[in-house]
Structure formats: structure tokens, C-alpha cells
Enzyme design. Sequence first.
Site, mmCIF file in Angstrom:
data_model
loop_
_atom_site.group_PDB
_atom_site.id
_atom_site.type_symbol
_atom_site.label_atom_id
_atom_site.label_comp_id
_atom_site.label_asym_id
_atom_site.label_seq_id
_atom_site.Cartn_x
_atom_site.Cartn_y
_atom_site.Cartn_z
ATOM 1 N N ASP A 7 -12.061 -19.631 -40.342
ATOM 2 C CA ASP A 7 -11.809 -18.977 -39.060
ATOM 3 C C ASP A 7 -12.699 -19.613 -38.002
ATOM 4 O OD1 ASP A 7 -10.519 -16.800 -37.497
ATOM 5 O OD2 ASP A 7 -12.585 -16.144 -37.230
ATOM 6 N N HIS A 157 -15.016 -9.728 -33.290
ATOM 7 C CA HIS A 157 -14.558 -10.847 -34.093
ATOM 8 C C HIS A 157 -15.758 -11.726 -34.455
ATOM 9 C CE1 HIS A 157 -10.096 -10.617 -33.602
ATOM 10 N NE2 HIS A 157 -10.469 -9.807 -32.618
#
Length: 240
Positions: A7, A157
Site C-alpha cells: 500500500d 489511512h
Amino acid sequence: MRQVILDTETTGLNPKKGDRIVEIGCLEMIDRRLTGRQLHYYLNPERDIPGEVVAIHGITNEQVKDAPIFAQIADELWQWLAGAELVIHNAAFDMGFLNAEYQLLAKQQGKAVNELESVCEVLDTLKLAREKHPGSRVSLDALCKRYGIDNAHRTLHGAILDSEILSDVYLMLTGGQTDLLLDDADPASVEADSLDLSALATAQGALVKVVPTLEELTAHQDMLKLVGKKSGTEIDWPKS
């Protein structure tokens, strides 16, 4: 099979407009088990991080002003990913940014441009989820809710945190509880054992009641505890 759950966090949505990577998180998985090895970078994007983006991932200009730039970690990252299958949620986004960083570096160095896809495979769990659950929401948060994966700690996030959550989502998407093995189980021995159904019937064809051993019952309870831990649900299996 070596896989890397990956990610990124960025300064915006479009590398073609100058947005850059500020964080990369990678977790290694071999034979569907996390190995504990990881690669994690905070990066100086060499540009400003807008306030509305900071509100999403919490990474500020001050935090990354002394972090390495992408050029300093590019070779290590390339070697770490080479030969693996990258597991990414919305792979087009992350791969677009990674390839843009390598293209910019190649241009600065006057070298030929290579894309990551030339040395690794890519599996997009967003595409996989859309195929498996057509018409449903398939964001990472929505999939966590569907599969009972605890993501309450995900208030912002983050590349490593999102990779950890994605590893659980990926396992559920591609097999779920059938792929959860006890830590001391040997996958090779499980695959080597073949089922012999001859013990289920007598010569006359009547079914025979097979009573599990104490060892088998204990292993069964251990598996229920593991499944319960993974799903966040207490499993009350009838004992008779």
C-alpha cells in the site's frame, strides 16, 4: 509462492499532475502466511502535502522533511518486490504512482524506463472483490465489515496498517476460513494426506459411526478458537 501485500500514501490522486508518494508499506507473505518481514518507508515527496490530504493519512510536511527521497530507496524497493506477486487494493492507483516514481528517476538519470510489472505480478483485490460481490461496496472498510475483520483501530489511512488489514481481506476473498491453519500445522503434510473413505462402510455397505479421538477433538477446538479470533466472533459449536 512469495507475495507482497503493498500500500502507498501520496500527496494527491494524480502522479501526472505532480503528486508523489509519501509512504510505502510492504508485508511479505509466503504460502498464504505472513512471514513477519516488512519494508516500510516514509518519504520526502519534494513538494507540499496539501492539508486536505494530511487529514486522510495524517502525514505532515514537517514529519517527512528529513525523510529519504524516492531515489534513495528505489533500488532496495525494486529488489524487494522483484519476483513476487504484489497484492494491492486498487492496484491501478498504487502501481501508477510507483511506476511514475521510477519513470521520473530514470529520466533524471538518463536511463531507459522499466516498469515494475516487468519483474513482478500484480493481483488487484478491488477487481477480485467486484467479481466476487457484484453490486456491493468493495472498499477496504466495507470488506472488513463483510468478513468480520476488526479495523476499529483504522482512524487514519496508513501504508503498513492498511497492508495488515488487506492481508486478512485477501485471505478471506480467496478462500476464507478454509485457509486458516494452526501455527504448528505443516501444509506439506496436510496436502500429502489423502482421504481414505473405506472406513466409513462395512463390507455390507452399512455406515459405521466414527468417534473422534481426544487429540482430534482438541485440534477441532483449537481451530474454532483460531477462526473465532480471526472473525472477531465467539463460536459456540455444539459438543454433542
